[in-house]
Scaffold this motif. Structure first.
Motif, mmCIF file in Angstrom:
data_model
loop_
_atom_site.group_PDB
_atom_site.id
_atom_site.type_symbol
_atom_site.label_atom_id
_atom_site.label_comp_id
_atom_site.label_asym_id
_atom_site.label_seq_id
_atom_site.Cartn_x
_atom_site.Cartn_y
_atom_site.Cartn_z
ATOM 1 N N LEU A 137 63.713 -110.293 12.326
ATOM 2 C CA LEU A 137 62.415 -109.639 12.461
ATOM 3 C C LEU A 137 61.382 -110.390 11.624
ATOM 4 N N PRO A 138 60.094 -110.171 11.894
ATOM 5 C CA PRO A 138 59.059 -110.864 11.114
ATOM 6 C C PRO A 138 59.173 -110.643 9.615
ATOM 7 N N ASN A 139 59.555 -109.435 9.190
ATOM 8 C CA ASN A 139 59.634 -109.176 7.750
ATOM 9 C C ASN A 139 60.963 -109.610 7.153
ATOM 10 N N ASP A 140 61.780 -110.330 7.929
ATOM 11 C CA ASP A 140 63.020 -110.883 7.395
ATOM 12 C C ASP A 140 62.790 -112.211 6.693
ATOM 13 N N ASP A 141 61.559 -112.727 6.737
ATOM 14 C CA ASP A 141 61.253 -113.964 6.027
ATOM 15 C C ASP A 141 61.461 -113.748 4.533
ATOM 16 N N LYS A 149 70.571 -109.771 2.659
ATOM 17 C CA LYS A 149 71.766 -108.969 2.843
ATOM 18 C C LYS A 149 71.648 -108.150 4.112
ATOM 19 N N THR A 150 72.775 -107.915 4.764
ATOM 20 C CA THR A 150 72.796 -107.044 5.932
ATOM 21 C C THR A 150 73.278 -105.670 5.504
ATOM 22 N N HIS A 151 72.846 -104.655 6.210
ATOM 23 C CA HIS A 151 73.169 -103.279 5.855
ATOM 24 C C HIS A 151 73.683 -102.565 7.095
ATOM 25 N N ASP A 205 61.387 -102.786 4.401
ATOM 26 C CA ASP A 205 62.777 -102.563 4.766
ATOM 27 C C ASP A 205 63.353 -101.564 3.767
ATOM 28 N N LEU A 206 63.555 -100.336 4.213
ATOM 29 C CA LEU A 206 63.993 -99.274 3.308
ATOM 30 C C LEU A 206 65.347 -99.557 2.690
#
Length: 228
Positions: A137-141, A149-151, A205-206
């Motif tokens: 996603l765009p905010n994954d930069d 990290k993945t959740h 990202d909460l």
């Protein structure tokens, strides 16, 4: 936040042994299925959609078909002799979350594929997690160069993140601004936020909130009666 995904419609058709009302046009059985593509073009179940409505030619007895299409691949199967243009409405759980795809049903090949671009505007945290299965996603930069990290879970030490994501839009504007200030004041280097002042958009990202901040926001939501 604007997220784009490639959506593939797969159409298959073949002749069936039934009398046709139109001479020279054999009866066909045809089907349409929907998939989402990742960055490499691989097919994935279209779990970003909660239901699909097929709007067929008005000559059909039931032209607006929606009853059975709540699970991927949202297979629509019908019989007929003619080709026609139809539309497919793809819904998410978001407010106003409907994307309409125009599709040409034709019998030129036994099976063919069409790819369309779907735009998701300001997806919820739950939908963001689903969209991540097919690409970033765009905010994954990560400007700091740290590994993201993945959740897979939905909880953070007693806080239901999915419920939090659903509850935040129900706050008043003043209360929402207070939450944003809480995030700004208590975020850490691992907290992923994107603040587009010109567009008036703020996203976070909460799952990357520190536990104490997540708990404070949760308590604030409980106090305001939007979660229990």
């Amino acid at each position: 936040m604007i997220v784009e995904r490639k959506v593939k419609l797969v159409t298959a058709q073949h002749n069936i042994d039934k009398p046709s009302p139109m001479e020279g046009f054999p009866m066909k059985e045809w089907s349409i299925e929907i998939f989402v593509l990742d960055e490499e073009g691989n097919e994935h179940p279209a779990k970003c959609f909660t239901r699909v409505v097929y709007n067929l030619h008005p000559s059909f007895e039931n032209p607006v078909q929606s009853e059975a299409f709540h699970e991927p691949p949202f297979r629509c199967q019908n019989e007929g002799w003619g080709e026609f243009a139809l539309t497919v409405d793809c819904y998410t759980t978001e407010k106003g979350g409907k994307s309409t795809i125009e599709h040409d049903l034709n019998f030129g090949a036994p099976k063919y594929e069409n790819i369309h671009t779907i735009t998701f505007k300001n997806p919820s945290q739950a939908l963001q997690q689903t969209l991540r299965e097919t690409g970033p996603l765009p905010n994954d930069d990560n400007p700091k160069g740290k590994a993201r990290k993945t959740h897979d879970g939905k909880r953070k030490k007693g806080v239901d993140v999915e419920k939090m994501a659903e509850a935040l839009p129900r706050l008043s504007e003043d209360d929402l601004l207070q939450v944003i200030q809480m995030i700004h004041d208590n975020k850490t280097d691992d907290t992923y936020i994107k603040n587009d002042v010109d567009a008036g958009e703020f996203s976070v990202d909460l799952y990357t909130l520190p536990d104490n901040l997540a708990k404070s926001i949760w308590d604030f939501l409980v106090k305001n009666g939007v979660v229990s």
